[in-house]
Motif scaffolding. Structure first.
Motif, PDB file in Angstrom:
ATOM      1  N   VAL A 184      -0.646   4.522   7.948  1.00 32.91           N
ATOM      2  CA  VAL A 184      -2.065   4.391   7.629  1.00 32.91           C
ATOM      3  C   VAL A 184      -2.441   2.915   7.720  1.00 32.91           C
TER       4      VAL A 184
ATOM      5  N   GLN B 177       0.845  -1.193   0.000  1.00 37.08           N
ATOM      6  CA  GLN B 177       0.000   0.000   0.000  1.00 37.08           C
ATOM      7  C   GLN B 177       0.882   1.245   0.000  1.00 37.08           C
TER       8      GLN B 177
ATOM      9  N   LYS C 120     -15.248   3.105  -0.539  1.00 34.72           N
ATOM     10  CA  LYS C 120     -14.156   2.972   0.416  1.00 34.72           C
ATOM     11  C   LYS C 120     -14.154   1.625   1.131  1.00 34.72           C
TER      12      LYS C 120
ATOM     13  N   THR D 195       2.890   8.854   8.689  1.00 34.87           N
ATOM     14  CA  THR D 195       2.026   8.098   9.600  1.00 34.87           C
ATOM     15  C   THR D 195       1.751   6.734   8.988  1.00 34.87           C
TER      16      THR D 195
ATOM     17  N   ASN E  64       1.184   5.069   0.321  1.00 36.06           N
ATOM     18  CA  ASN E  64       0.352   6.118   0.892  1.00 36.06           C
ATOM     19  C   ASN E  64       0.664   7.483   0.296  1.00 36.06           C
TER      20      ASN E  64
ATOM     21  N   ASP F 251       5.137   4.412   7.119  1.00 32.55           N
ATOM     22  CA  ASP F 251       5.178   5.868   7.208  1.00 32.55           C
ATOM     23  C   ASP F 251       6.241   6.459   6.300  1.00 32.55           C
TER      24      ASP F 251
ATOM     25  N   ASP G 135       3.371  11.394   3.727  1.00 31.29           N
ATOM     26  CA  ASP G 135       3.501  10.170   4.524  1.00 31.29           C
ATOM     27  C   ASP G 135       3.626  10.589   5.989  1.00 31.29           C
TER      28      ASP G 135
ATOM     29  N   SER H 271       1.744  -1.488   4.939  1.00 33.50           N
ATOM     30  CA  SER H 271       1.687  -0.029   4.872  1.00 33.50           C
ATOM     31  C   SER H 271       2.802   0.523   5.747  1.00 33.50           C
TER      32      SER H 271
END
Length: 552
Positions: A105, A95, A116, A103, A97, A131, A101, A129
């Motif tokens: 997610v 994933q 969604k 964080t 992001n 950061d 970035d 995922s």
């Protein structure tokens, strides 16, 4: 490039075989003990029951890769989470992001459409995922500039640009295969905005890592696009020092009506969609909306038209060279999303200043220029930075490097050879990619993506569609929504292309229930055709007043 007309049925979904950790592998709680990679620390590995937000039982793994102390005294490392579903389909999604970035997610694998709830995790994919190598809350003393403060550390810049994905991906793959006791059948990368840039970067720098990549509204020219923020703020300020009042909602509605009046019927149906955007470049002239004698409610002032034209032309350098891209005309410019980025956000603590005037300013100052500039963290200070940024003389800073920052922003942020792409290694590996972009994107110009794809096609002797498909989305701003058909799925066609060899053609789209800006659109379904093809309505169908589902 020649435009054509065609009809196509959607490809069916690939049949998947389900696996559970009981088939082999290790227990979730024991996964930490099985990790012997240098530089990785797993802080958590626990079975997780379904919830309303994540209705899939899974093993949740959290950890950090490459923990270190930065040159700026801040702690860095690539924090990540990996979710391993109880019912695994044998596949994996990295994933990518967006934004700055900073964080982790939740690793659910959003598939970038308006629905969604449709995620890779829900479909049975293992998802990771991160950061991207920095904590966006590590510098609270910097106020609103904190999220971009990592730009003072050279390795954090590099990880944000491309290093984090390259470092984390093999570790995540190893964890997935250790847990299930099976090799991953197919690997995918998915992301929008800066995440779309990560996708194009991965296709260039890591051509063997992902069988398929879905890159939505990709900011692959992000440092150049950041110069546009300064141009926009300076352009709007010439109309009104209060940026939010430079072009009101009513003014933008007038602009959208003018665009529709000139361009809507060019695709064969007057339906609130500009389906042939290239023709609109010649059909629409904003000067036609200029008030002839004083200001009225249904026209624009000369200053407003001048500001729109200046913004649309894009930033230029000291030799009058184009630094970024020009922009398209589209009725989606009247959307709340476009306004939030360019003119007026809904954030009261920012004084409702636009996102480009706050977060965009912090990024240009601290990440995309060398040396980085320490800026104040108030909305006023950040907007002031953009107002005073001399584009012609200071734009060279995105290309600069020094003894500390040994890579320029252009080098660590923009995929190599993006100005003349061929993706030879990605193509020869047999991998596939789908790219889509909104014609009303306020952050990254769709025309920049068009230019990239045209060069990719030319460098592949007109055969880029054999491994990369590009779709332009009428009405769509930065992400699914706006006055567009936002209920779409580009991921399933990508999977069918990768795993079954079925090349994507037209992709059907509807309107999600929550998209109030699209309620005025005619019909229920629409077809998005791969560039350079354009959806059109046959005259006979139009005469029978068929809905846009008949577009082909």
């Amino acid at each position: 490039m020649r435009k054509t007309i065609y009809l196509i049925a959607l490809a069916g979904l690939t049949q998947l075989a389900w696996h559970s950790p009981a088939d082999a592998g290790v227990e979730c709680e024991n996964l930490q003990a099985k990790t012997d990679s240098v530089g990785i620390t797993i802080s958590e590995s626990a079975k997780t029951s379904p919830t309303n937000d994540i209705p899939v039982g899974h093993c949740l793994v959290r950890g950090i890769v490459g923990a270190r102390k930065g040159t700026d005294g801040v702690s860095y490392g690539i924090r990540f989470e990996l979710r391993l579903p109880d019912q695994w389909n044998g596949r994996y999604v990295h994933q990518f992001n967006g934004g700055n970035d900073g964080t982790v997610v939740p690793a659910v694998g959003p598939l970038l459409g308006g629905n969604k709830q449709d995620t890779a995790l829900a479909r049975g994919y293992a998802v990771v995922s991160s950061d991207a190598g920095h904590d966006g809350k590590a510098n609270p003393d910097r106020g609103l500039a904190a999220g971009a403060a990592f730009g003072f550390d050279p390795e954090a810049r590099r990880d944000y640009g491309y290093g984090a994905v390259a470092k984390l991906n093999p570790i995540a793959v190893n964890l997935v295969e250790t847990y299930y006791g099976k090799k991953i059948a197919f690997s995918y990368g998915v992301g929008g905005s800066n995440g779309g840039r990560h996708g194009l970067m991965a296709a260039t720098r890591m051509p063997n890592d992902f069988d398929g990549i879905l890159a939505g509204y990709p900011g692959f020219n992000l440092p150049r696009a950041a110069l546009q923020h300064a141009l926009d703020i300076q352009s709007w300020a010439k109309v009104n020092s209060d940026i939010s009042k430079a072009l009101s909602r009513e003014d933008m509605a007038t602009l959208a009506k003018g665009i529709l009046a000139a361009c809507d019927a060019s695709d064969g149906l007057t339906d609130g969609i500009v389906g042939d955007p290239d023709s609109c470049e010649t059909l629409f002239k904003p000067q036609a909306l200029q008030c002839p004698n004083g200001r009225t409610d249904d026209c624009l002032s000369e200053a407003q038209v001048t500001a729109l034209l200046a913004s649309r032309a894009g930033p230029r350098g000291p030799k009058d060279e184009q630094l970024y891209s020009a922009w398209a005309w589209d009725p989606g410019m009247a959307s709340a999303n476009w306004r939030g980025w360019k003119l007026e956000s809904a954030v009261d603590s920012w004084g409702r200043r636009p996102t480009i005037g706050v977060m965009g300013a912090a990024s240009l100052a601290q990440i995309f220029t060398t040396p980085p500039t320490s800026v104040g963290g108030t909305p006023e200070e950040l907007q002031k930075f953009l107002l005073e940024f001399d584009i012609k003389s200071e734009s060279s800073k995105i290309f600069a490097k020094d003894g500390v920052m040994t890579e320029s922003a252009v080098e660590f942020m923009i995929p190599p050879r993006s100005d003349n792409p061929d993706l030879k290694d990605f193509r020869e590996a047999g991998h596939k990619m789908i790219v889509f972009d909104g014609n009303a994107d306020p952050v990254f110009s769709v025309l920049d993506t068009v230019n990239w794809y045209q060069k990719l096609d030319a460098n592949n002797k007109g055969a880029a569609q054999s491994f990369v498909k590009f779709y332009r989305i009428p009405g769509m701003p930065h992400g699914a929504g706006g006055p567009s058909y936002d209920d779409f799925d580009f991921f399933s066609p990508l999977v069918d292309w990768v795993e079954k060899g079925t090349a994507p053609q037209a992709v059907s789209a509807g309107i999600t229930q929550k998209n109030g800006e699209a309620k005025a659109l005619v019909g229920v379904r629409y077809l998005y055709c791969p560039y350079p093809q354009v959806s059109r309505v046959k005259p006979a169908l139009q005469a029978r007043k068929r809905e846009p589902a008949s577009k082909a």
